[in-house]
Design a protein around this motif. Sequence first.
Motif, mmCIF file in Angstrom:
data_model
loop_
_atom_site.group_PDB
_atom_site.id
_atom_site.type_symbol
_atom_site.label_atom_id
_atom_site.label_comp_id
_atom_site.label_asym_id
_atom_site.label_seq_id
_atom_site.Cartn_x
_atom_site.Cartn_y
_atom_site.Cartn_z
ATOM 1 N N TYR A 30 0.851 -1.199 0.000
ATOM 2 C CA TYR A 30 0.000 0.000 0.000
ATOM 3 C C TYR A 30 0.881 1.241 0.000
ATOM 4 N N HIS A 31 0.613 2.149 -0.931
ATOM 5 C CA HIS A 31 1.340 3.417 -1.013
ATOM 6 C C HIS A 31 0.542 4.472 -0.259
ATOM 7 N N VAL A 32 1.171 5.125 0.706
ATOM 8 C CA VAL A 32 0.458 6.061 1.578
ATOM 9 C C VAL A 32 0.156 7.365 0.840
ATOM 10 N N ALA A 33 -0.795 8.125 1.383
ATOM 11 C CA ALA A 33 -1.201 9.393 0.786
ATOM 12 C C ALA A 33 -0.054 10.396 0.840
ATOM 13 N N GLU A 34 -0.035 11.295 -0.150
ATOM 14 C CA GLU A 34 1.056 12.257 -0.263
ATOM 15 C C GLU A 34 0.548 13.695 -0.205
ATOM 16 N N ARG A 35 1.433 14.574 0.172
ATOM 17 C CA ARG A 35 1.181 16.009 0.159
ATOM 18 C C ARG A 35 2.437 16.707 -0.326
ATOM 19 N N GLN A 36 2.406 18.029 -0.366
ATOM 20 C CA GLN A 36 3.560 18.779 -0.832
ATOM 21 C C GLN A 36 4.743 18.588 0.126
ATOM 22 N N PRO A 37 5.927 18.276 -0.402
ATOM 23 C CA PRO A 37 7.091 18.118 0.482
ATOM 24 C C PRO A 37 7.410 19.423 1.197
ATOM 25 N N SER A 38 7.821 19.279 2.457
ATOM 26 C CA SER A 38 8.213 20.457 3.221
ATOM 27 C C SER A 38 9.693 20.712 3.036
ATOM 28 N N GLU A 39 10.096 21.978 3.110
ATOM 29 C CA GLU A 39 11.500 22.331 2.931
ATOM 30 C C GLU A 39 12.361 21.786 4.063
ATOM 31 N N GLU A 40 11.785 21.694 5.274
ATOM 32 C CA GLU A 40 12.567 21.223 6.419
ATOM 33 C C GLU A 40 12.781 19.725 6.365
ATOM 34 N N ALA A 41 11.662 18.986 6.246
ATOM 35 C CA ALA A 41 11.762 17.520 6.306
ATOM 36 C C ALA A 41 12.098 16.909 4.957
ATOM 37 N N GLY A 42 11.726 17.580 3.889
ATOM 38 C CA GLY A 42 11.996 17.046 2.569
ATOM 39 C C GLY A 42 11.149 15.859 2.192
ATOM 40 N N VAL A 43 10.076 15.604 2.925
ATOM 41 C CA VAL A 43 9.194 14.488 2.630
ATOM 42 C C VAL A 43 7.814 15.018 2.278
ATOM 43 N N GLY A 44 7.069 14.231 1.553
ATOM 44 C CA GLY A 44 5.739 14.669 1.152
ATOM 45 C C GLY A 44 4.679 13.646 1.462
ATOM 46 N N LEU A 45 4.598 13.232 2.707
ATOM 47 C CA LEU A 45 3.630 12.222 3.125
ATOM 48 C C LEU A 45 2.628 12.844 4.080
ATOM 49 N N LEU A 46 1.357 12.601 3.797
ATOM 50 C CA LEU A 46 0.327 13.105 4.690
ATOM 51 C C LEU A 46 0.372 12.394 6.034
ATOM 52 N N GLU A 47 0.803 11.139 6.001
ATOM 53 C CA GLU A 47 0.926 10.324 7.212
ATOM 54 C C GLU A 47 2.051 9.329 6.973
ATOM 55 N N THR A 48 2.963 9.189 7.907
ATOM 56 C CA THR A 48 4.104 8.311 7.705
ATOM 57 C C THR A 48 3.672 6.844 7.694
ATOM 58 N N GLY A 97 0.891 35.279 -4.507
ATOM 59 C CA GLY A 97 1.802 34.244 -4.026
ATOM 60 C C GLY A 97 1.098 33.232 -3.143
ATOM 61 N N ASN A 98 0.168 33.721 -2.311
ATOM 62 C CA ASN A 98 -0.596 32.799 -1.450
ATOM 63 C C ASN A 98 -1.447 31.851 -2.284
ATOM 64 N N VAL A 99 -2.075 32.403 -3.313
ATOM 65 C CA VAL A 99 -2.932 31.576 -4.183
ATOM 66 C C VAL A 99 -2.099 30.497 -4.874
ATOM 67 N N VAL A 100 -0.949 30.894 -5.409
ATOM 68 C CA VAL A 100 -0.082 29.929 -6.090
ATOM 69 C C VAL A 100 0.394 28.849 -5.124
ATOM 70 N N ASP A 101 0.760 29.247 -3.920
ATOM 71 C CA ASP A 101 1.239 28.290 -2.918
ATOM 72 C C ASP A 101 0.151 27.281 -2.550
ATOM 73 N N ILE A 102 -1.069 27.762 -2.349
ATOM 74 C CA ILE A 102 -2.166 26.865 -1.988
ATOM 75 C C ILE A 102 -2.510 25.945 -3.153
ATOM 76 N N GLU A 103 -2.485 26.461 -4.365
ATOM 77 C CA GLU A 103 -2.774 25.626 -5.534
ATOM 78 C C GLU A 103 -1.728 24.525 -5.700
ATOM 79 N N GLU A 104 -0.473 24.841 -5.380
ATOM 80 C CA GLU A 104 0.575 23.818 -5.430
ATOM 81 C C GLU A 104 0.316 22.729 -4.396
ATOM 82 N N LYS A 105 -0.096 23.137 -3.209
ATOM 83 C CA LYS A 105 -0.406 22.153 -2.174
ATOM 84 C C LYS A 105 -1.559 21.247 -2.605
ATOM 85 N N LEU A 106 -2.562 21.825 -3.244
ATOM 86 C CA LEU A 106 -3.678 21.012 -3.737
ATOM 87 C C LEU A 106 -3.223 20.079 -4.856
#
Length: 267
Positions: free
Chosen positions: A66-84, A199-208
Amino acid sequence: MANTPTQPPEHYYPRPPADDEISLVDITLILVRRWKMMAGVFVVIVLLALAFALTKADSYRYVSVYHVAERQPSEEAGVGLLETPESVVAKIDNYYFDMVTSQLLEEKPLDRLGFETTAKAPENVAFLTLSSEAGEDRAELVTEYHQKLLDTVKADQDELVAKRRETLEQQLASANESLEAAKQSASESAAELVATYTGNVVDIEEKLAYLAEGNIQRVAAQSREPVGTSKALIMALAIVLGGMLAVMAAFLAEFAGTVRKASARKG
């Protein structure tokens, strides 16, 4: 002055063997005398092992991924998982296993499943695995069990994704409203506000765009070769064990015979 003859050291004179010492010749004679018993013990052990090996059903490993759900990677952690994967495995171990097992046993006329299942999260990957060992006669049951577990995990993760998407969509709607208001504004800071809200709109759209549901990649895939102790290994161990027990039986029988003779002489 006459020399006193010196006596040779004690170990110079050979000592007669003690009654309880056994030489290699004695051991060989015991084995020769008891060869029929040894052969009988050996044959019995080997035949029992052969019967066990022939009646033993082959077990196979069944693995689901099973491949877990993903989200936008964070700059700090460098991972993009909604849940580990580790947190999902913890839920499986502490809750889903018991829940799904109870549901399946209620649906089937069974007292128990007859196999064990483990959940693991390999390091540095975005998936988890379910693994079971069972015979081919339980392959269908294993598949159904894995499917129910994976469906439960996916339903839980889909709910997390839906909540995350709803939150982001609300933020996006609010940012778009603020952007439109800034565009309509005639204040001196309007241009700066427009740039900020854009910039906020672009950032949120990237997250989506990065937000992705978990998916079932494989369900109870059967291993090509049987797992566990092979029949050849069982027979090899039986031959070794049969030989050891045959020798032990010969010496025990010889010891018992010696004890009986000694008791008869004293009697």
